[in-house]
Design a protein around this motif. Structure first.
Motif, PDB file in Angstrom:
ATOM      1  N   ILE A 233     -19.036   5.688  42.378  1.00  0.00           N
ATOM      2  CA  ILE A 233     -18.299   6.776  41.726  1.00  0.00           C
ATOM      3  C   ILE A 233     -18.675   6.886  40.252  1.00  0.00           C
ATOM      4  CG2 ILE A 233     -15.994   7.618  41.095  1.00  0.00           C
ATOM      5  CD1 ILE A 233     -14.924   6.213  43.627  1.00  0.00           C
ATOM      6  N   ILE A 234     -18.680   5.762  39.540  1.00  0.00           N
ATOM      7  CA  ILE A 234     -18.961   5.824  38.097  1.00  0.00           C
ATOM      8  C   ILE A 234     -20.413   6.238  37.850  1.00  0.00           C
ATOM      9  CG2 ILE A 234     -19.708   3.412  37.656  1.00  0.00           C
ATOM     10  CD1 ILE A 234     -17.897   3.500  35.154  1.00  0.00           C
ATOM     11  N   ASN A 235     -21.324   5.848  38.743  1.00  0.00           N
ATOM     12  CA  ASN A 235     -22.718   6.273  38.614  1.00  0.00           C
ATOM     13  C   ASN A 235     -22.866   7.771  38.817  1.00  0.00           C
ATOM     14  OD1 ASN A 235     -25.169   4.264  38.316  1.00  0.00           O
ATOM     15  ND2 ASN A 235     -23.541   3.116  39.346  1.00  0.00           N
ATOM     16  N   ARG A 236     -22.149   8.309  39.802  1.00  0.00           N
ATOM     17  CA  ARG A 236     -22.240   9.752  40.061  1.00  0.00           C
ATOM     18  C   ARG A 236     -21.670  10.554  38.898  1.00  0.00           C
ATOM     19  NH1 ARG A 236     -26.236   8.800  42.927  1.00  0.00           N
ATOM     20  NH2 ARG A 236     -25.849   7.919  44.993  1.00  0.00           N
ATOM     21  N   ILE A 237     -20.524  10.121  38.382  1.00  0.00           N
ATOM     22  CA  ILE A 237     -19.917  10.832  37.252  1.00  0.00           C
ATOM     23  C   ILE A 237     -20.828  10.774  36.028  1.00  0.00           C
ATOM     24  CG2 ILE A 237     -18.011  10.759  35.584  1.00  0.00           C
ATOM     25  CD1 ILE A 237     -16.178   9.916  37.896  1.00  0.00           C
ATOM     26  N   ALA A 238     -21.317   9.578  35.711  1.00  0.00           N
ATOM     27  CA  ALA A 238     -22.195   9.428  34.547  1.00  0.00           C
ATOM     28  C   ALA A 238     -23.508  10.171  34.754  1.00  0.00           C
ATOM     29  CB  ALA A 238     -22.464   7.945  34.282  1.00  0.00           C
ATOM     30  N   GLY A 239     -24.008  10.168  35.987  1.00  0.00           N
ATOM     31  CA  GLY A 239     -25.272  10.846  36.276  1.00  0.00           C
ATOM     32  C   GLY A 239     -25.193  12.346  36.098  1.00  0.00           C
ATOM     33  N   VAL A 240     -24.132  12.953  36.615  1.00  0.00           N
ATOM     34  CA  VAL A 240     -23.965  14.403  36.455  1.00  0.00           C
ATOM     35  C   VAL A 240     -23.776  14.751  34.980  1.00  0.00           C
ATOM     36  CG1 VAL A 240     -22.525  16.400  37.014  1.00  0.00           C
ATOM     37  CG2 VAL A 240     -23.054  14.720  38.788  1.00  0.00           C
ATOM     38  N   ARG A 241     -22.978  13.953  34.285  1.00  0.00           N
ATOM     39  CA  ARG A 241     -22.788  14.193  32.844  1.00  0.00           C
ATOM     40  C   ARG A 241     -24.121  14.148  32.105  1.00  0.00           C
ATOM     41  NH1 ARG A 241     -17.491  10.699  31.580  1.00  0.00           N
ATOM     42  NH2 ARG A 241     -15.940  12.344  31.800  1.00  0.00           N
ATOM     43  N   ARG A 242     -24.933  13.147  32.427  1.00  0.00           N
ATOM     44  CA  ARG A 242     -26.236  13.012  31.779  1.00  0.00           C
ATOM     45  C   ARG A 242     -27.098  14.245  32.039  1.00  0.00           C
ATOM     46  NH1 ARG A 242     -29.018  11.499  28.929  1.00  0.00           N
ATOM     47  NH2 ARG A 242     -27.361  12.221  27.587  1.00  0.00           N
ATOM     48  N   THR A 243     -27.111  14.706  33.280  1.00  0.00           N
ATOM     49  CA  THR A 243     -27.923  15.867  33.644  1.00  0.00           C
ATOM     50  C   THR A 243     -27.475  17.107  32.874  1.00  0.00           C
ATOM     51  OG1 THR A 243     -28.296  14.985  35.870  1.00  0.00           O
ATOM     52  CG2 THR A 243     -28.670  17.341  35.550  1.00  0.00           C
ATOM     53  N   ILE A 244     -26.165  17.347  32.852  1.00  0.00           N
ATOM     54  CA  ILE A 244     -25.621  18.518  32.166  1.00  0.00           C
ATOM     55  C   ILE A 244     -25.913  18.462  30.671  1.00  0.00           C
ATOM     56  CG2 ILE A 244     -23.484  19.679  31.489  1.00  0.00           C
ATOM     57  CD1 ILE A 244     -22.374  18.958  34.252  1.00  0.00           C
ATOM     58  N   ASN A 245     -25.668  17.314  30.063  1.00  0.00           N
ATOM     59  CA  ASN A 245     -25.864  17.206  28.625  1.00  0.00           C
ATOM     60  C   ASN A 245     -27.334  17.215  28.236  1.00  0.00           C
ATOM     61  OD1 ASN A 245     -23.116  17.159  27.881  1.00  0.00           O
ATOM     62  ND2 ASN A 245     -22.961  15.038  28.541  1.00  0.00           N
ATOM     63  N   ASP A 246     -28.204  16.725  29.124  1.00  0.00           N
ATOM     64  CA  ASP A 246     -29.639  16.841  28.872  1.00  0.00           C
ATOM     65  C   ASP A 246     -30.058  18.310  28.842  1.00  0.00           C
ATOM     66  OD1 ASP A 246     -30.119  14.181  28.593  1.00  0.00           O
ATOM     67  OD2 ASP A 246     -30.865  13.852  30.625  1.00  0.00           O
ATOM     68  N   LEU A 247     -29.516  19.089  29.775  1.00  0.00           N
ATOM     69  CA  LEU A 247     -29.827  20.513  29.819  1.00  0.00           C
ATOM     70  C   LEU A 247     -29.346  21.218  28.548  1.00  0.00           C
ATOM     71  CD1 LEU A 247     -28.937  21.375  33.541  1.00  0.00           C
ATOM     72  CD2 LEU A 247     -31.198  21.571  32.490  1.00  0.00           C
ATOM     73  N   ARG A 248     -28.187  20.805  28.068  1.00  0.00           N
ATOM     74  CA  ARG A 248     -27.608  21.442  26.884  1.00  0.00           C
ATOM     75  C   ARG A 248     -28.094  20.828  25.578  1.00  0.00           C
ATOM     76  NH1 ARG A 248     -21.481  22.303  29.340  1.00  0.00           N
ATOM     77  NH2 ARG A 248     -21.953  24.246  30.433  1.00  0.00           N
TER      78      ARG A 248
END
Length: 602
Positions: A233-248
């Motif tokens: 769970i924590i990997n998925r949450i952190a992973g999506v956050r990383r992807t979104i913030n990398d895009l932004r």
């Protein structure tokens, strides 16, 4: 005559009468969807407004945004309350899915409005800036313009929408559900009982050492046994956050600073003062461990009482305790709190199937709040209730403010709640009838200092490392444990034994999908509240009006400007943070002095 009793359960079906069927929720979702459609049409027409008329069109758009945002918040709070009071309520999960989908669409449209504002030429922007109807929104509009001028193309934003809609928030819900369903077998006075996570955590301040120790290690083993699932769970949450913030093109910390409306140098100034003043709190922990008969502080003894004074208080007495002290300090806070409790806004009953955390939920459309916790009969529960009432009072103070200007950052939310908690604790200290009672209450204050200066700091360090490691791929349980151990060692300066390397699994704040770095605002609010309290002691009861004005402005100013306006202080400087820190360090000196008087032997 029957004795008056404050209600122990809240009433939430008065907000949405969904006790028997889901029609009312579906109708509300339908109404919000109609509002979103109106917003979509307005946004579609924006490009045709050339050569003036921007202000009129933007005013209409903002009105729809405000209403829709308030209605979504109203429903979000209701769903949060429903799932917290009964974690087995399956109906809520279906509602949440529809709510998330609608929220993603709405937020996407709001970003289009923000981009439209950001892309206006100087002449059009000046027209909006001068418009009398939009003067109340100038801070928000400037914030939109500044943030979105470097926004992403529509294609990338669509990718982000899909990431959010396609299960991101569900990971946070999965964590809550998992934790809520856990039952632990605890030996209570010779009888094995099944307790929830929240009920087991309430044993941390139990006077019996063996019960504190056994429940602590039982909890730790529970987190260990569930660590594989929780690490996913924590990997998925952190992973999506990383992807979104990398895009932004921004980091998680930068996003959190922006959301909290503070500058990085302000955060650095605060943490510098914390790091420079940890040794007094190491002394406190060492002194307390000696009073408990140990050579060093053990994690399961941290919340333990060092004496039997004021260690328990029932709910009815706890309310009077709070209200009496609110009254002498802030009459408006006392009057509001009494009405909130009498009107069934508070849920405290100790029972199974409840969520294992305390919170305050605001209902902007109806002008109400709801407070949720499990009251275990200890002074710590009374202080938690005072804390949550501070959040509710913050909502109350902003009830007449335009809704877009009520979106205050967590840094200030935690200031209001901590301030209310400190009112009760400091007033109780002044009224202490004995040195033993005084020691108990100082201990309660210092527990909060340790949590904010050591525990929260360790969480901050862990989360920074988590996002760094997540860039390189999946972070294993072993890696998470190692990062947690290192963060706790630095946070506590090696002053506490048996700290759990599974704290990453037991800390719910890491699983809140809407808020990265849901940690440093607690320390920020704690020290800012101490600074406010210093002003109160200098100015007396006259400060209540200033305090309420500060709360009312908390959604329409940067925190640095807000504090300068209402307190006359520069929070980018370490000098300000040292004001609150000095009060906390003085508590350590007083604790050692009183404890030596009480426990010295001839």
């Amino acid at each position: 005559m029957e004795e008056f009793r404050y209600p122990e359960r809240w009433e939430i079906n008065s907000i949405f009468d969904a006790s028997s069927d889901s029609t009312v929720i579906h109708n509300h979702l339908k109404e919000i969807n109609q509002e979103v459609t109106k917003l979509e049409v307005l946004i579609g027409n924006m490009e045709y407004f050339e050569g003036g008329g921007y202000s009129v069109h933007l005013k209409k758009t903002i009105q729809i945004v405000e209403k829709t945002k308030a209605d979504l918040s109203q429903l979000s709070s209701f769903l949060t309350c429903r799932s917290a009071e009964n974690t087995q309520d399956q109906q809520v999960f279906g509602w949440k899915g529809k709510f998330y989908k609608l929220s993603v669409k709405f937020n996407s449209l709001v970003r289009k409005v923000q981009k439209w504002v950001a892309n206006l030429n100087d002449e059009s922007w000046n027209e909006i800036s001068r418009n009398e109807d939009l003067k109340h929104y100038q801070f928000i509009l400037k914030e939109w313009r500044r943030q979105e001028q470097k926004g992403l193309p529509e294609r990338e934003e669509k990718t982000i929408e899909l990431l959010l809609e396609d299960g991101y928030h569900a990971w946070g819900d999965l964590y809550k559900s998992l934790v809520a369903e856990i039952r632990l077998k605890i030996n209570m006075n010779g009888t094995s009982e099944e307790l929830s996570i929240a009920q087991t955590r309430n044993l941390r301040s139990h006077p019996k050492e063996d019960l504190r120790r056994d429940s602590y290690f039982t909890l730790n083993n529970t987190w260990k046994n569930n660590s594989t699932t929780i690490s996913t769970i924590i990997n998925r949450i952190a992973g999506v956050r990383r992807t979104i913030n990398d895009l932004r093109g921004e980091s998680e910390l930068h996003k959190s600073l922006r959301n909290n409306r503070i500058k990085e140098r302000t955060l650095d100034a605060m943490w510098n003062v914390v790091n420079q003043n940890k040794q007094p709190f190491v002394r406190y922990l060492n002194q307390k461990s000696k009073l408990l008969g140990n050579n060093s502080m053990r994690a399961y003894d941290f919340w333990a009482p060092v004496n039997k004074e004021v260690q328990s208080i029932n709910y009815q007495d706890g309310i009077e305790f709070i209200l009496n002290h609110f009254r002498t300090h802030s009459p408006e806070l006392e009057e509001f709190s009494r009405k909130a409790i009498q009107q069934n806004w508070v849920e405290v009953e100790d029972r199974a199937n409840k969520a294992g955390y305390a919170f305050c939920a605001g209902f902007p459309s109806s002008g109400e709040s709801r407070i949720f916790m499990t009251y275990g009969g200890r002074i710590t529960d009374t202080l938690t209730l005072a804390h949550e009432l501070g959040h509710a009072f913050h909502n109350h103070a902003m009830r007449d403010v335009n809704y877009l200007n009520r979106d205050y950052p967590m840094t200030l939310a935690e200031t209001a709640s901590t301030y209310s908690e400190m009112i009760v604790l400091n007033a109780a200290l002044k009224e202490a009838e004995s040195q033993a009672q005084k020691l108990f209450l100082i201990d309660e204050k210092l527990k909060r200092s340790v949590m904010n200066f050591m525990e929260i700091h360790s969480r901050f360090l862990f989360e920074k490392n988590l996002y760094k490691e997540r860039q390189h791929g999946y972070v294993t349980v072993g890696q998470l444990n190692k990062m947690m151990r290192e963060s706790l060692e630095e946070g506590y300066q090696g002053s506490m034994d048996d700290l759990s390397e599974y704290s990453w699994a037991s800390t719910p704040h890491f699983y809140l999908t809407k808020s990265p770095f849901y940690n440093f605002p607690y320390t920020f609010g704690y020290l800012l509240a101490m600074g406010i309290y210093e002003k109160v002691e200098q100015e007396g009861s006259d400060f209540e009006t200033k305090y309420i004005s500060l709360l009312r402005d908390s959604g329409r100013m940067n925190v640095e400007d807000l504090v300068m306006k209402h307190l006359g202080e520069d929070i980018t400087k370490e000098d300000f943070w040292e004001i609150g820190m000095r009060r906390c360090v003085q508590d350590v000196e007083e604790y050692i002095k009183v404890s030596e008087q009480l426990f010295s032997h001839p």
